[in-house]
Design a protein around this motif. Structure first.
Motif, PDB file in Angstrom:
ATOM      1  N   LEU A   1       7.079   6.490  -6.469  1.00  0.00           N
ATOM      2  CA  LEU A   1       7.247   5.851  -5.168  1.00  0.00           C
ATOM      3  C   LEU A   1       6.766   4.390  -5.234  1.00  0.00           C
ATOM      4  CD1 LEU A   1       8.045   6.546  -2.174  1.00  0.00           C
ATOM      5  CD2 LEU A   1       5.610   6.929  -1.761  1.00  0.00           C
ATOM      6  N   PRO A   2       7.649   3.454  -5.546  1.00  0.00           N
ATOM      7  CA  PRO A   2       7.247   2.045  -5.566  1.00  0.00           C
ATOM      8  C   PRO A   2       7.100   1.520  -4.136  1.00  0.00           C
ATOM      9  CG  PRO A   2       9.225   2.447  -6.901  1.00  0.00           C
ATOM     10  CD  PRO A   2       9.023   3.636  -6.024  1.00  0.00           C
ATOM     11  N   VAL A   3       5.928   1.017  -3.804  1.00  0.00           N
ATOM     12  CA  VAL A   3       5.600   0.600  -2.440  1.00  0.00           C
ATOM     13  C   VAL A   3       5.316  -0.894  -2.418  1.00  0.00           C
ATOM     14  CG1 VAL A   3       3.907   0.846  -0.575  1.00  0.00           C
ATOM     15  CG2 VAL A   3       4.723   2.870  -1.795  1.00  0.00           C
ATOM     16  N   ASN A   4       5.802  -1.575  -1.395  1.00  0.00           N
ATOM     17  CA  ASN A   4       5.538  -3.001  -1.236  1.00  0.00           C
ATOM     18  C   ASN A   4       4.800  -3.222   0.078  1.00  0.00           C
ATOM     19  OD1 ASN A   4       5.670  -5.837  -1.631  1.00  0.00           O
ATOM     20  ND2 ASN A   4       7.477  -5.937  -0.316  1.00  0.00           N
ATOM     21  N   MET A   5       3.471  -3.057   0.054  1.00  0.00           N
ATOM     22  CA  MET A   5       2.665  -3.292   1.248  1.00  0.00           C
ATOM     23  C   MET A   5       1.189  -3.382   0.874  1.00  0.00           C
ATOM     24  SD  MET A   5       2.822   0.447   3.158  1.00  0.00           S
ATOM     25  CE  MET A   5       1.842  -0.091   4.566  1.00  0.00           C
ATOM     26  N   THR A   6       0.438  -4.059   1.730  1.00  0.00           N
ATOM     27  CA  THR A   6      -1.008  -4.173   1.573  1.00  0.00           C
ATOM     28  C   THR A   6      -1.666  -3.662   2.844  1.00  0.00           C
ATOM     29  OG1 THR A   6      -0.791  -6.118   0.139  1.00  0.00           O
ATOM     30  CG2 THR A   6      -2.941  -5.746   1.159  1.00  0.00           C
ATOM     31  N   VAL A   7      -2.658  -2.777   2.705  1.00  0.00           N
ATOM     32  CA  VAL A   7      -3.359  -2.224   3.863  1.00  0.00           C
ATOM     33  C   VAL A   7      -4.840  -2.560   3.753  1.00  0.00           C
ATOM     34  CG1 VAL A   7      -1.692  -0.342   4.112  1.00  0.00           C
ATOM     35  CG2 VAL A   7      -3.759   0.027   2.769  1.00  0.00           C
ATOM     36  N   ASN A   8      -5.493  -2.707   4.895  1.00  0.00           N
ATOM     37  CA  ASN A   8      -6.934  -2.942   4.927  1.00  0.00           C
ATOM     38  C   ASN A   8      -7.682  -1.623   4.746  1.00  0.00           C
ATOM     39  OD1 ASN A   8      -6.681  -5.706   5.323  1.00  0.00           O
ATOM     40  ND2 ASN A   8      -6.717  -5.524   7.556  1.00  0.00           N
ATOM     41  N   MET A   9      -8.760  -1.661   3.936  1.00  0.00           N
ATOM     42  CA  MET A   9      -9.533  -0.454   3.692  1.00  0.00           C
ATOM     43  C   MET A   9     -10.137   0.082   4.983  1.00  0.00           C
ATOM     44  SD  MET A   9     -10.334   1.548   1.153  1.00  0.00           S
ATOM     45  CE  MET A   9     -10.579   3.130   1.968  1.00  0.00           C
ATOM     46  N   SER A  10     -10.580  -0.814   5.881  1.00  0.00           N
ATOM     47  CA  SER A  10     -11.185  -0.360   7.134  1.00  0.00           C
ATOM     48  C   SER A  10     -10.176   0.403   7.981  1.00  0.00           C
ATOM     49  CB  SER A  10     -11.748  -1.543   7.918  1.00  0.00           C
ATOM     50  OG  SER A  10     -10.715  -2.442   8.289  1.00  0.00           O
ATOM     51  N   LYS A  11      -8.926  -0.026   7.963  1.00  0.00           N
ATOM     52  CA  LYS A  11      -7.873   0.658   8.716  1.00  0.00           C
ATOM     53  C   LYS A  11      -7.527   1.993   8.075  1.00  0.00           C
ATOM     54  CE  LYS A  11      -4.463   0.874  11.775  1.00  0.00           C
ATOM     55  NZ  LYS A  11      -4.722   1.063  13.227  1.00  0.00           N
ATOM     56  N   LEU A  12      -7.372   1.983   6.754  1.00  0.00           N
ATOM     57  CA  LEU A  12      -7.008   3.204   6.031  1.00  0.00           C
ATOM     58  C   LEU A  12      -8.068   4.281   6.197  1.00  0.00           C
ATOM     59  CD1 LEU A  12      -5.073   4.642   4.041  1.00  0.00           C
ATOM     60  CD2 LEU A  12      -6.388   3.590   2.178  1.00  0.00           C
ATOM     61  N   ALA A  13      -9.349   3.897   6.067  1.00  0.00           N
ATOM     62  CA  ALA A  13     -10.440   4.867   6.145  1.00  0.00           C
ATOM     63  C   ALA A  13     -10.846   5.176   7.582  1.00  0.00           C
ATOM     64  CB  ALA A  13     -11.654   4.350   5.374  1.00  0.00           C
ATOM     65  N   GLY A  14     -10.382   4.347   8.533  1.00  0.00           N
ATOM     66  CA  GLY A  14     -10.728   4.568   9.935  1.00  0.00           C
ATOM     67  C   GLY A  14      -9.656   5.362  10.667  1.00  0.00           C
ATOM     68  N   ASP A  15      -8.925   4.666  11.541  1.00  0.00           N
ATOM     69  CA  ASP A  15      -7.870   5.335  12.302  1.00  0.00           C
ATOM     70  C   ASP A  15      -6.663   5.686  11.449  1.00  0.00           C
ATOM     71  OD1 ASP A  15      -9.441   5.092  14.561  1.00  0.00           O
ATOM     72  OD2 ASP A  15      -8.494   3.215  15.203  1.00  0.00           O
TER      73      ASP A  15
END
Length: 296
Positions: free
Chosen positions: A265-279
């Motif tokens: 699954l090649p993905v093109n995106m960047t996520v914030n750790m606080s967002k991923l681990a939070g909501d």
């Protein structure tokens, strides 16, 4: 494997069930007339030699724009677990607001934003013992994939995680076997930061989070244009008798796939750790009735 059998049967029906609508007498075409004909084959078959493995790839010369919802999918159920387990899997989504842009196109509220797939293919791999594996994928693909994923086997190359609570450094993402456990490509339940040159474990809430928090991703490659993903040739699902290497479509690289079900699954995106681990990462709108992050 039942769903896989249904999918293969459907494709076989499509390929074998095509027949001419009109009947007419066949006449030979002269060399001059033949030289004036141009076109593209509906199906292309390639035989690709490998190191002890022979590959046969069948590619359809069609382009697809689609939006698909699947309530529940379980594949690779063996040895007390499941290689890939997800609920409410969706390809493509629906614009929530007027003026929403995706891959350089602007949509109005309620308009479908399709998953784009070009030249779907099936590839068989055979060794001296018989069928070693097969995979289904696309020569080009991009778009959104949404799901509530409990178990994932494969790669999520291209996904980046920003440590926004420390120094905003951006790291490659990796899959983990669970909270406090090591990296894995088989039946992962968590996703998090991959520290370069270090064997890391999943520190839930700090460096990793359950996969169920990653509700939507954008499939594609970095195009160099913000907000626009390029098409990827690496999106496929494989089924292997044992661990094996699949060649990239250009033959330049190999992707190591483990035994059983494997999703590249090649993905093109960047996520914030606080967002991923939070909501968690918000789910895109995938139904006409917008349920937000709720499941149905």
């Amino acid at each position: 494997m039942t769903k896989l059998a249904y999918g293969c049967a459907a494709l076989a029906t499509l390929l074998l069930g095509i027949s001419p609508v009109a009947q007419a007498e066949l006449e030979p075409i002269s060399d001059n007339r033949m030289g004036e004909v141009t076109g593209q084959a509906f199906m292309n078959i390639e035989n690709i030699p490998g190191n002890g493995v022979d590959y046969t790839r069948m590619t359809l010369g069609i382009d697809v724009e689609t939006r698909v919802n699947i309530d529940d999918i379980q594949v690779g159920q063996i040895d007390g677990g499941t290689d890939f387990s997800a609920q409410h899997l969706a390809l493509g989504h629906i614009a929530r607001n007027d003026g929403e842009t995706f891959n350089g196109v602007t949509y109005n509220e309620g308009e479908a934003i399709p998953f784009e797939a070009r030249k779907p293919y099936i590839e068989l791999a055979e060794d001296s013992a018989g069928l070693k594996g097969f995979r289904m994928g696309f020569a080009e693909a991009r778009g959104s994939v949404s799901s509530y994923t409990a178990s994932f086997s494969g790669n999520i190359t291209g996904l980046k995680i920003r440590d926004d609570e420390f120094d905003n450094s951006v790291y490659d993402a990796t899959l983990y076997a669970g909270a406090g456990l090591a990296e894995t490509s088989n039946r992962a339940t968590h996703v998090g930061v991959k520290l370069p040159g270090v064997d890391t474990t999943c520190n839930e809430g700090a460096s990793c989070a359950p996969l169920t928090n990653l509700r939507s991703v954008t499939v594609g490659e970095d195009s160099g244009i913000e907000g626009v993903s390029g098409f990827t040739d690496g999106f496929f699902i494989g089924f292997q008798r044992d661990g094996m290497d699949w060649q990239s479509l250009d033959g330049a690289n190999t992707i190591n796939a483990g035994k059983g079900v494997f999703i590249n699954l090649p993905v093109n995106m960047t996520v914030n750790m606080s967002k991923l681990a939070g909501d968690g990462v918000d789910r895109l709108r995938t139904h006409q009735v917008d349920m937000g992050n709720n499941l149905f």
